[in-house]
Design a protein around this motif. Structure first.
Motif, PDB file in Angstrom:
ATOM      1  N   CYS A   1       0.843  -1.195   0.000  1.00 24.93           N
ATOM      2  CA  CYS A   1       0.000   0.000   0.000  1.00 24.93           C
ATOM      3  C   CYS A   1       0.882   1.250   0.000  1.00 24.93           C
ATOM      4  N   HIS A   2       0.444   2.274  -0.715  1.00 25.84           N
ATOM      5  CA  HIS A   2       1.174   3.537  -0.784  1.00 25.84           C
ATOM      6  C   HIS A   2       0.187   4.652  -1.117  1.00 25.84           C
ATOM      7  N   SER A   3       0.663   5.872  -1.124  1.00 27.49           N
ATOM      8  CA  SER A   3      -0.181   7.045  -1.409  1.00 27.49           C
ATOM      9  C   SER A   3       0.368   7.840  -2.580  1.00 27.49           C
ATOM     10  N   TRP A   4       0.934   7.159  -3.570  1.00 27.53           N
ATOM     11  CA  TRP A   4       1.566   7.813  -4.717  1.00 27.53           C
ATOM     12  C   TRP A   4       0.703   7.744  -5.972  1.00 27.53           C
ATOM     13  N   GLY A   5      -0.546   7.375  -5.829  1.00 29.25           N
ATOM     14  CA  GLY A   5      -1.427   7.278  -6.980  1.00 29.25           C
ATOM     15  C   GLY A   5      -1.290   5.944  -7.689  1.00 29.25           C
ATOM     16  N   ASN A   6      -1.963   5.828  -8.833  1.00 26.25           N
ATOM     17  CA  ASN A   6      -1.910   4.589  -9.599  1.00 26.25           C
ATOM     18  C   ASN A   6      -0.534   4.418 -10.249  1.00 26.25           C
ATOM     19  N   VAL A   7      -0.007   3.212 -10.176  1.00 28.22           N
ATOM     20  CA  VAL A   7       1.291   2.922 -10.778  1.00 28.22           C
ATOM     21  C   VAL A   7       1.107   2.761 -12.285  1.00 28.22           C
ATOM     22  N   ARG A   8       1.882   3.504 -13.077  1.00 29.92           N
ATOM     23  CA  ARG A   8       1.762   3.458 -14.539  1.00 29.92           C
ATOM     24  C   ARG A   8       2.535   2.299 -15.137  1.00 29.92           C
ATOM     25  N   SER A   9       3.701   1.983 -14.600  1.00 31.48           N
ATOM     26  CA  SER A   9       4.497   0.848 -15.061  1.00 31.48           C
ATOM     27  C   SER A   9       5.445   0.447 -13.947  1.00 31.48           C
ATOM     28  N   LEU A  10       5.894  -0.800 -13.985  1.00 28.40           N
ATOM     29  CA  LEU A  10       6.810  -1.291 -12.956  1.00 28.40           C
ATOM     30  C   LEU A  10       7.775  -2.295 -13.568  1.00 28.40           C
ATOM     31  N   ARG A  11       8.987  -2.369 -12.992  1.00 29.56           N
ATOM     32  CA  ARG A  11      10.037  -3.263 -13.462  1.00 29.56           C
ATOM     33  C   ARG A  11      10.866  -3.748 -12.278  1.00 29.56           C
ATOM     34  N   TRP A  12      11.001  -5.083 -12.179  1.00 32.20           N
ATOM     35  CA  TRP A  12      11.966  -5.643 -11.243  1.00 32.20           C
ATOM     36  C   TRP A  12      13.371  -5.445 -11.793  1.00 32.20           C
ATOM     37  N   CYS A  13      14.346  -5.323 -10.903  1.00 32.53           N
ATOM     38  CA  CYS A  13      15.745  -5.279 -11.342  1.00 32.53           C
ATOM     39  C   CYS A  13      16.121  -6.662 -11.874  1.00 32.53           C
ATOM     40  N   PRO A  14      16.446  -6.799 -13.181  1.00 35.49           N
ATOM     41  CA  PRO A  14      16.608  -8.129 -13.779  1.00 35.49           C
ATOM     42  C   PRO A  14      18.003  -8.733 -13.623  1.00 35.49           C
ATOM     43  N   ILE A  15      18.950  -7.996 -13.035  1.00 37.78           N
ATOM     44  CA  ILE A  15      20.331  -8.475 -12.990  1.00 37.78           C
ATOM     45  C   ILE A  15      20.419  -9.698 -12.079  1.00 37.78           C
ATOM     46  N   PRO A  16      20.941 -10.818 -12.574  1.00 40.43           N
ATOM     47  CA  PRO A  16      21.045 -12.031 -11.740  1.00 40.43           C
ATOM     48  C   PRO A  16      22.004 -11.819 -10.570  1.00 40.43           C
ATOM     49  N   ARG A  17      21.587 -12.249  -9.399  1.00 39.68           N
ATOM     50  CA  ARG A  17      22.429 -12.206  -8.208  1.00 39.68           C
ATOM     51  C   ARG A  17      21.890 -13.206  -7.198  1.00 39.68           C
ATOM     52  N   MET A  18      22.761 -13.614  -6.310  1.00 40.38           N
ATOM     53  CA  MET A  18      22.371 -14.578  -5.281  1.00 40.38           C
ATOM     54  C   MET A  18      21.690 -13.843  -4.128  1.00 40.38           C
ATOM     55  N   LEU A  19      20.481 -14.303  -3.793  1.00 36.52           N
ATOM     56  CA  LEU A  19      19.744 -13.717  -2.684  1.00 36.52           C
ATOM     57  C   LEU A  19      20.086 -14.490  -1.414  1.00 36.52           C
ATOM     58  N   GLU A  20      20.779 -13.816  -0.499  1.00 37.90           N
ATOM     59  CA  GLU A  20      21.167 -14.490   0.738  1.00 37.90           C
ATOM     60  C   GLU A  20      19.976 -14.718   1.647  1.00 37.90           C
ATOM     61  N   ASP A  21      19.024 -13.822   1.625  1.00 30.25           N
ATOM     62  CA  ASP A  21      17.832 -13.934   2.462  1.00 30.25           C
ATOM     63  C   ASP A  21      16.667 -14.395   1.595  1.00 30.25           C
ATOM     64  N   LEU A  22      16.074 -15.546   1.913  1.00 29.81           N
ATOM     65  CA  LEU A  22      14.970 -16.076   1.119  1.00 29.81           C
ATOM     66  C   LEU A  22      13.716 -15.209   1.231  1.00 29.81           C
ATOM     67  N   LYS A  23      13.660 -14.362   2.239  1.00 29.00           N
ATOM     68  CA  LYS A  23      12.494 -13.496   2.382  1.00 29.00           C
ATOM     69  C   LYS A  23      12.526 -12.328   1.395  1.00 29.00           C
ATOM     70  N   GLU A  24      13.678 -12.059   0.821  1.00 29.76           N
ATOM     71  CA  GLU A  24      13.817 -10.928  -0.093  1.00 29.76           C
ATOM     72  C   GLU A  24      13.385 -11.309  -1.501  1.00 29.76           C
ATOM     73  N   LEU A  25      12.649 -10.430  -2.161  1.00 26.87           N
ATOM     74  CA  LEU A  25      12.227 -10.629  -3.547  1.00 26.87           C
ATOM     75  C   LEU A  25      13.069  -9.816  -4.526  1.00 26.87           C
ATOM     76  N   GLY A  26      13.543  -8.635  -4.115  1.00 24.68           N
ATOM     77  CA  GLY A  26      14.360  -7.823  -4.998  1.00 24.68           C
ATOM     78  C   GLY A  26      13.941  -6.369  -4.967  1.00 24.68           C
ATOM     79  N   TYR A  27      14.480  -5.606  -5.912  1.00 27.28           N
ATOM     80  CA  TYR A  27      14.202  -4.171  -6.004  1.00 27.28           C
ATOM     81  C   TYR A  27      13.227  -3.924  -7.151  1.00 27.28           C
TER      82      TYR A  27
END
Length: 693
Positions: free
Chosen positions: A361-387
Motif C-alpha cells: 500500500c502507498h499514497s503515490w497514486g496509480n502505478v503506470r508501469s513497474l520493473r523488477w531489477c533483472p540483474i542475476p544475483r544470489m539472494l542471501e535472504d529467502l524473504k527478499e524478492l528484490g528491487y
C-alpha cells in the motif's frame, strides 16, 4: 606494335575490398570486364588503382563511360592507342576510385548503358562511312566539369543493403568470429521451434556473461515501511484495495463445452477444469492492469508476479486536474501493488493454483508501469524478492525493496504500507512516463517532454548525501514529444537504451556518447506503443503502423524486417521479450495475444514465418460479459498489403477498451522461462506455462 601483342587498360566496376571479403558469400557475382569483341587477340590487364596517384574528375565514372566505349570501338590504329595511353591511365585510375563508392545496382545500370552505346556507335560508323584504318581524325571530347570529390553515401564497411545470407548475419551478430559462434548457438537451439519454446532449451542468452556484471547492494536506503494487520486495520487497508463488489463474468472452455465463470475480487479460476490439458489460471486483479513483471532470481520454489492496476481517481484530484490532458496529469492518492505467488514443480511447470502473497500500500497514486531489477544475483535472504522500480501517478520514479516479514511458506496474504521509498527521482516541469533498469544501481526513465533521464541510485542514498538534492547524471533530449516506452539493451549492451515516442520514431542511444552514438528509425504513421530488446538475436522489437511488429538489428538499426502482425486489426499495446529465449509476445487492443519466433527471420530471409494466437479476449458491454477463445492453430504470416475492400484493408478498428490486453511479460528465470502472463483492461490476468516438452 603488332595488334596481337598490344594491351589495353579496362574499367572494372567492382569494389576490390568487397571482392576479397565476399569470396565465400552466397549469391555474389564475379566482377565483369567490359570486353570488346572487335579484336579477339587482345590481352587485357587491370592495374591496381591504389599503386598510382589518382587524378581527374571525381564523376568520370558516369560522364566518360560513353566516351571510352566510342574510343575503343573506333581505335584501329596502333599510333592512336599509344598517343592516348597516358590519358587512359589517369582516366582508368579515377574510374577505379569512384567505382568503389558506387552501389551494385548503379554498376549494373552503367554496364547496360555502355553496351547500348557501343551498339549505337557501331551502327553510326557503318552508316556514315568511317575513315580508313590508321587515320587520326577521331574527334576528342573533353570533360569541362569541375573536379569534385567522390560521394560517400554510407559508412565504410557497411553494405548499402544485405544481398546475401552472410551479410545479413553479419549485420545482426557482427563479423567477429566469437559473436558468430554465439549466433550459431542461438540458431541451433531455437530455429526449429516456430512459435513456442522447447523446455530443455530454456536458458540465458548465449551473449549473456555474468563476468561483466557489476553487483551493488543498495540495502534499504531511506525506505520506511510498516506492516499492517488486516483484521485490526481493515478500514485503512480497504482504501487501497479495489472495490469488493466488482465481479467479472467470463465464458471459458472449448466450443461445445463452454461455461460461465464468475470471478470476485482476487478470484482465481483453473482453466484446466473447463479446457483439459491447459496449465493456465485466470485471476481477477480488480481493475485495469497497467503493469506485470515476474520477480527474478528465483531458481526454485514459488514464482512471484507483481501486478499494478488503475484504481478510481479521488474526487479532489479529478477536480484539480480537470483542465489537464489525461497523459499529463499528476494524480496522487491511495494505490497498491499486488504480489502473487505461483507454485512450481521440479520439472519447471506450474504445480498449483496461484495465491495472493503480499499487497504493498502507498499514497503515490496509480502505478503506470513497474520493473523488477533483472540483474542475476544470489539472494542471501529467502524473504527478499528484490528491487522494484515504478512510475507512479504523480509522475515520479520510485524504487522500493520488496521482502516478506517472515519466510513465505503458506498461502496467507500480508500487508505492508511504504511511506518513504528507497529512492525517489523527480524531473522539474515534466513527469516521467516509463522506466527501465540498466544495472543493479542505475535506472533510466522516459519523460513526457521527450527527454530521457538517468540516475545512479548509489549517489542518492549515500549517507554523506542525505538531505541533498543530487541531479541525474544524464538528461537527454531524444524525441520531440511524449516518450511511450523505454528499454535497456541488457545484458549485451546495458549502457544502451531504446525509446519509442509519440513523434513516430524509435531511437537507439548509447549513454557512453549520447551525442554521437544515436540513431533513429524511419517515422511510422502511428506511434510505437512498445519497444523491447531481444538479446538472443541482438535486436530491438517494436510496433509499427499499429498492427505490425518489426525488428531493428542493433548494428543496422535504420532498417527493419517485418516478423508478425495482429490478425484482427487491433493496435499493439505491449511487447514482451525474454533473456532466456528469442520468442516474443504481442498484445493488442482487440484482445488478441500472439507469440512468434523472430530468430527464424535472421538467418533465412525467405523462410516461412509463423505465429500463433495464445488466446483471444472479447467483451460485450450489453451483457457485461467476457469471452476467452483459445486453441488456435499455428498460422503462416502474410506480409503483403491486401487490396482495398478485402479483409485487411489497412484501416484500424476501434474496439471496446475493457476487451483489450494491455500488458504481457515472460518469466525471466531460466528454469521457468516458458511461463507467460497477460493482463487486460478489464482486470483479468492469465498465467500459463507455454513451453512444451
Amino acid at each position: 606494335m603488332p595488334a596481337s601483342t598490344r594491351t589495353r587498360k579496362t574499367r572494372v566496376s567492382y569494389n576490390l575490398a568487397d571482392a576479397y571479403k565476399d569470396l565465400d558469400s552466397d549469391g555474389e557475382a564475379e566482377p565483369e570486364v567490359a570486353d570488346d569483341d572487335s579484336d579477339k587477340d587482345e590481352e587485357f590487364t587491370v592495374e591496381d588503382a591504389g599503386t598510382k596517384d589518382q587524378e581527374g574528375d571525381g564523376d568520370a565514372y558516369d560522364d566518360n563511360a560513353d566516351e571510352d566505349d566510342e574510343m575503343y570501338s573506333n581505335a584501329d590504329s596502333e599510333d592512336q592507342l599509344e598517343d592516348e595511353d597516358g590519358e587512359e591511365n589517369e582516366d582508368e585510375e579515377e574510374r577505379f576510385r569512384v567505382g568503389q563508392e558506387e552501389d551494385d545496382d548503379d554498376e549494373g545500370d552503367d554496364e547496360e548503358g555502355d553496351e547500348e552505346d557501343e551498339e549505337d556507335n557501331d551502327n553510326d560508323e557503318v552508316a556514315a562511312g568511317e575513315d580508313a584504318p590508321g587515320s587520326k581524325s577521331k574527334r576528342k571530347r573533353k570533360n569541362t566539369r569541375p573536379k569534385q570529390p567522390p560521394r560517400i553515401t554510407r559508412r565504410p564497411g557497411l553494405p548499402a543493403k544485405s544481398n546475401s545470407k552472410r551479410e545479413r548475419i553479419e549485420t545482426i551478430y557482427g563479423n567477429d568470429a566469437e559473436a558468430l559462434i554465439l549466433g550459431i548457438k542461438a540458431r541451433d537451439s531455437w530455429i526449429m521451434d516456430p512459435v513456442i519454446p522447447l523446455r530443455k532449451n530454456l536458458g540465458f542468452s548465449p551473449f549473456f556473461s555474468k563476468e561483466v556484471l557489476e553487483i551493488a547492494d543498495l540495502g534499504e536506503g531511506g525506505q520506511k515501511s510498516q506492516w499492517l494487520d488486516y483484521e485490526g486495520e481493515k478500514e485503512s487497508i480497504g482504501k487501497h484495495l479495489p472495490e469488493e463488489g466488482a465481479k467479472i463474468r467470463c465464458i471459458l472452455g472449448p466450443l461445445g463445452g463452454q461455461k460461465v465463470i464468475t470471478f470476485g475480487r482476487f478470484g482465481i479460476c483453473d482453466v484446466g477444469t473447463v479446457h483439459k490439458g491447459r496449465a493456465a489460471y485466470m485471476i481477477n486483479a480488480g481493475g485495469h492492469v497497467t503493469g506485470l513483471n515476474w520477480a527474478p532470481n528465483r531458481p526454485k520454489g514459488f514464482q512471484y508476479l507483481a501486478i499494478s492496476i488503475k484504481g478510481p481517481i479521488p474526487l479532489k484530484e479529478a477536480e484539480r486536474n480537470s483542465e489537464v490532458p489525461p497523459a499529463y496529469r499528476r494524480i496522487t492518492g491511495p494505490g497498491q501493488i499486488q504480489i502473487w505467488r505461483v507454485p512450481s514443480s521440479s520439472k519447471g511447470t506450474i504445480a498449483g493454483k496461484p495465491s495472493l502473497a503480499l499487497i504493498i500500500c502507498h499514497s503515490w497514486g496509480n502505478v503506470r508501469s513497474l520493473r523488477w531489477c533483472p540483474i542475476p544475483r544470489m539472494l542471501e535472504d529467502l524473504k527478499e524478492l528484490g528491487y522494484l522500480a515504478m512510475v507512479c501517478g504523480d509522475g515520479v520514479v520510485r524504487v522500493i525493496k520488496v521482502a516478506f516479514q517472515e519466510e513465505d511458506i503458506d498461502e496467507e496474504t500480508s500487508f505492508i504500507k511504504i511511506t518513504e521509498p528507497l529512492f525517489e527521482g523527480r524531473v522539474t516541469d515534466t513527469l516521467c512516463t516509463c522506466v527501465t533498469w540498466m544495472s543493479t544501481h542505475e535506472i533510466a526513465a522516459g519523460c513526457a517532454n521527450g527527454f530521457a533521464v538517468v540516475w545512479d541510485i548509489r549517489h542518492h542514498i549515500a549517507p554523506e548525501n542525505c538531505g541533498k538534492v543530487i541531479p541525474p547524471y544524464h538528461y537527454l533530449m531524444l524525441h520531440q514529444t511524449y516518450i511511450l516506452d523505454i528499454s535497456s539493451c541488457f545484458p549485451s549492451y546495458p549502457r544502451t537504451i531504446c525509446t519509442s515516442s509519440m513523434d513516430g520514431h524509435c531511437r537507439l542511444t548509447s549513454l557512453d556518447d549520447p551525442q554521437a552514438d544515436t540513431i533513429l528509425t524511419g517515422r511510422s504513421r502511428l506511434s510505437s506503443n512498445a519497444c523491447v530488446w531481444v538479446d538472443c538475436i541482438q535486436t530491438v522489437m517494436a510496433s509499427e503502423d499499429g498492427t505490425w511488429v518489426k525488428m531493428y538489428p542493433f548494428r543496422r538499426f535504420w532498417s527493419s524486417t517485418s516478423v508478425a502482425r495482429q490478425s484482427q486489426g487491433g493496435l499493439i499495446l505491449d511487447l514482451a521479450g525474454s533473456q532466456c529465449h528469442p520468442f516474443v509476445l504481442a498484445a493488442g487492443g482487440e484482445g488478441e495475444v500472439v507469440v512468434f519466433n523472430p530468430l527464424r527471420k535472421t538467418f533465412h530471409g525467405k523462410i516461412k514465418v509463423y505465429q500463433q494466437t495464445w488466446f483471444q479476449l472479447e467483451y460485450s458491454p450489453q451483457s457485461d460479459m467476457y469471452r476467452i477463445m483459445e486453441g488456435f492453430r499455428m498460422e503462416k504470416i502474410s506480409f503483403k498489403f491486401e487490396t482495398k475492400g478485402s479483409k485487411g484493408d489497412g484501416h484500424s478498428t476501434v474496439f471496446e477498451e475493457r476487451g483489450g490486453v494491455t500488458t504481457v511479460c515472460w518469466n525471466g528465470n531460466p528454469e521457468f522461462g516458458g511461463w507467460a502472463a497477460a493482463g487486460s483492461a478489464g482486470g483479468l490476468v492469465r498465467v500459463e506455462d507455454l513451453a512444451y516438452d
